[in-house]
Design an enzyme around this catalytic site. Structure first.
Site, short mmCIF file in Angstrom:
data_model
loop_
_atom_site.label_atom_id
_atom_site.label_comp_id
_atom_site.label_asym_id
_atom_site.label_seq_id
_atom_site.Cartn_x
_atom_site.Cartn_y
_atom_site.Cartn_z
N ASP A 1 31.38 45.84 43.31
CA ASP A 1 31.40 44.58 42.56
C ASP A 1 32.12 44.74 41.22
OD1 ASP A 1 30.93 41.85 42.12
OD2 ASP A 1 29.01 42.21 41.14
N THR B 1 36.38 34.15 40.45
CA THR B 1 36.11 32.77 40.04
C THR B 1 36.93 32.38 38.82
OG1 THR B 1 33.86 33.07 40.87
CG2 THR B 1 34.26 31.14 39.53
N HIS C 1 36.91 42.58 42.25
CA HIS C 1 37.74 41.48 41.76
C HIS C 1 38.83 42.07 40.85
CE1 HIS C 1 34.41 38.92 43.04
NE2 HIS C 1 33.60 39.63 42.27
N HIS D 1 33.94 45.02 47.91
CA HIS D 1 33.73 43.89 46.98
C HIS D 1 34.19 44.28 45.58
CE1 HIS D 1 31.60 39.99 46.22
NE2 HIS D 1 31.83 40.41 44.98
N HIS E 1 25.62 40.77 47.90
CA HIS E 1 24.69 41.34 46.92
C HIS E 1 23.23 41.36 47.39
CE1 HIS E 1 28.25 41.10 44.60
NE2 HIS E 1 28.09 39.87 44.13
#
Length: 290
Positions: A247, A72, A28, A26, A176
């Protein structure tokens, strides 16, 4: 528009040595915006966090494989994610954000590019729940490709959507640790529901975001120690359906974590065999099945 802080410039080198082929499931990438502009309708904004910074972090941590989850801030334009995956197509996979009714030909193109899942955000600060019929329809469309759904839920959503989750025809991954806050206690209904949900053989959970659910945050000499019982219970409930991620670059967190700390939590989650499942074997089954 809310601006989120950047990740740490100089994270700590971890003391724990990750096993070969460890996968960070995970992360981004943001931008660079001169090549990959942010979506105008994004719920927050940030500095660039390009793939080159991610690669440097993974060299420091000892991570060899990665799953890049569409950010996002880029909306439904998956170009930055696909570019990051394409730079090492053997060791990278992607998870996309897609609109309802995405044509089969586009799904097949994304599959060839390394995408293996679709993410849906249910959390309120990112806009709230999507249309459930659209989720179900896209789940049906991706099933022949062997993809999964990745679901970002608030803790209370585990109670609200349990019946819906059980109808999904493909594997689904809860992000999460279900955002089940430690301060709500070990017997909280949301955590009980998540543990019950893991009896479904299609349900997975991602052991990411300890800084999101910790009550003590980084205070003391052992950051996020209060999260260990949560993680250990989830691993025990579904040892073959848990994966891990940093993350990075940590959007919308209460404090910016040190990624070296996140790696050094891992040996407290379980022994070598359990960690090999978490970090190597399970990601291989979920993302490299073909």
């Amino acid at each position: 528009m809310k601006t989120v802080p950047p990740p740490l410039d100089k994270p700590t080198a971890p003391t724990f040595r990750l096993p070969p082929l460890t996968c960070d499931c995970h992360v981004h990438v943001y931008g660079p915006t001169n090549r990959f502009p942010f979506a105008p309708e994004r719920p927050y904004t940030s500095q660039d966090a390009p793939v080159e910074r991610l690669e440097a972090l993974h060299r420091l941590l000892g991570v060899e494989r990665v799953v890049v989850v569409q950010a996002t801030v880029h909306g439904l334009d998956n170009s930055a994610m696909l570019d990051a995956v394409a730079r090492d197509a053997q060791r990278r996979r992607g998870v996309a954000l897609l609109p309802p009714g995405t044509p089969i030909a586009e799904l097949e193109r994304l599959h060839r590019a390394g995408v293996r899942g679709v993410r849906f955000n249910f959390v309120r600060h990112l806009g709230g729940a999507p249309d459930l019929s659209a989720v179900q329809s896209l789940a049906q469309a991706i099933a022949p490709l062997g993809w999964h759904l990745q679901l970002h839920l608030d803790a209370q959503d585990l109670l609200s959507y349990r019946a819906f989750l059980d109808t999904l025809p493909v594997p689904f991954v809860i992000d999460h640790m279900g955002r089940t806050l430690v301060e709500d206690g070990p017997e909280q209904p949301a955590l009980a529901q998540l543990l019950e949900l893991l009896k479904n053989p299609r349900a997975w959970v991602k052991l990411s975001g300890p800084e999101r659910i910790s009550a003590c945050l980084s205070r003391g000499s052992f950051p996020y120690a209060d999260v260990l019982p949560h993680a250990q219970r989830l691993m025990a409930a579904a040892p073959d359906r848990v994966v891990w991620g940093t993350d990075w670059p940590h959007p919308n967190v209460r404090e910016m974590p040190d990624d070296g700390w996140l790696v050094d939590l891992l040996p407290h989650y379980g022994g070598p065999q359990a960690l090999h499942q978490l970090l190597v074997d399970n990601p291989t089954r979920l993302y490299w099945y073909d």
